[in-house]
Write an enzyme that holds these catalytic residues in place. Structure first.
Site, PDB file in Angstrom:
ATOM      1  N   SER A   1       0.849  -1.204   0.061  1.00 16.08           N
ATOM      2  CA  SER A   1      -0.038  -0.095  -0.004  1.00 16.08           C
ATOM      3  C   SER A   1       0.841   1.120  -0.102  1.00 16.08           C
ATOM      4  CB  SER A   1      -0.946   0.086   1.117  1.00 16.08           C
ATOM      5  OG  SER A   1      -2.077   0.680   1.021  1.00 16.08           O
TER       6      SER A   1
ATOM      7  N   ASP B   1      -5.623  -3.710  -1.973  1.00 11.33           N
ATOM      8  CA  ASP B   1      -4.770  -3.580  -0.974  1.00 11.33           C
ATOM      9  C   ASP B   1      -4.064  -4.877  -0.289  1.00 11.33           C
ATOM     10  OD1 ASP B   1      -3.269  -2.685   1.550  1.00 11.33           O
ATOM     11  OD2 ASP B   1      -4.519  -0.574   1.082  1.00 11.33           O
TER      12      ASP B   1
END
Length: 311
Positions: free
Chosen positions: A41, A186
């Site tokens: 991320s 993510d």
């Protein structure tokens, strides 16, 4: 026997991950050379930025320029910030709030995300140079989660911008990325710290940076939403503990309760990263000196092979 390679693993955490820049700055100032870098991320974004141009001061200034740019401000940087202060409610205000909730629930049933992803695309395209992962100056990898298989997908080659976009696609907020039969979101969903990826790239020693929120024992759990969110936080907390069990050094900037969308607190987060890393520099130096001795390298070579088998 060659000097042991240092892998830096940067975890996810939205805006809190800006503290990673402070970590990089202190490590570089203390001549601790990073040989391999992986991230998830925001950790993937900052890690790639440094992997392409290993100059912490340049990274600091580049991020600062972008955060304060009109492009970023117009992208709605405070859109999802927590509203901590409320006006005293009367009946109409309460009714309006409940109606808004119902609209959001109805919207969520017909869309894959609450945002279109332009903001993430803007950050990736403004900060990361076009190119391939295998062409970075420091070997780099990032992780995403495949919603179909439930497995982690590590990107070690291919389009670097596409990989970071997948790694940072927050479920529900940013659309998943479809690639090679995967539906990617993510990486923090199942692998917030790509430790195994760092080992696979040749790392012998792992420094991990954790910007996750701490579990507040005094949290209020007054409704269904709070309970669901807390349950997910508890699960994530235990997964993170497992992932960090096999690293050599953990740097944990004190990011407090900073929300993942509060990018305008960059200066504060940068400072937190610097402070946390300075606290770890002395023991880190001692550990690196010991591990890089002839005896230490021999022992650690065997230990590292065992760790790779366990991760």
């Amino acid at each position: 026997m060659d000097k042991l390679k240092i892998g830096l693993v940067l975890g996810g955490g939205g805006a809190r991950g800006l503290a990673h820049v402070g970590v990089l700055k202190v490590l570089q100032e203390n001549d601790i050379k990073i040989d391999i870098i992986t991230g998830t991320s925001i950790g993937a974004l900052v890690g790639a930025l440094y992997a392409q141009n290993p100059d912490a001061k340049w990274v600091e200034n580049r991020v600062d320029t972008f955060i304060n740019s009109e492009k970023f401000k117009q992208a709605g940087k405070n859109y999802f910030r927590h509203q901590r202060n409320f006006e005293p409610e009367h009946l109409l205000q309460q009714l309006t709030r409940e109606l808004k909730k119902r609209v959001v629930i109805n919207l969520a049933a017909h869309r894959k995300s609450l945002m279109k992803g332009e903001r993430l695309q803007l950050a990736v395209h403004e900060l990361i140079r076009e190119g391939k992962i295998e062409d970075t100056k420091i070997p780099f990898a990032c992780s995403a989660a495949d919603l179909r298989s439930g497995e982690t997908v590590d990107f070690k080659e291919g389009d670097i911008r596409e990989a970071i976009t997948a790694s940072a696609a927050i479920p529900g907020f940013i659309p998943p990325v479809a690639k090679n039969g995967h539906l990617l979101v993510d990486g923090s969903v199942c692998n917030n710290f790509p430790v195994a990826a760092a080992y696979s790239l040749g790392a012998d020693i792992i420094i991990a940076v954790n910007v996750s929120l701490h579990l507040d024992p005094n949290v209020q759990l007054d409704n269904v939403i709070d309970i669901i969110i807390r349950s997910n936080s508890v699960s994530t907390h235990h997964i993170n503990k497992h992932l960090l069990a096999n690293v050599d050094c953990i740097i944990s900037p004190d990011t407090g309760d900073i929300h993942w969308s509060e990018f305008d607190r960059y200066d504060q987060l940068l400072k937190k990263g610097i402070e946390a890393t300075k606290k770890e520099i002395k023991p880190l130096r001692m550990m690196l000196k010991k591990r890089n001795s002839l005896v230490g390298r021999s022992k650690y070579s065997i230990l590292n092979k065992v760790k790779q088998m366990l991760t």
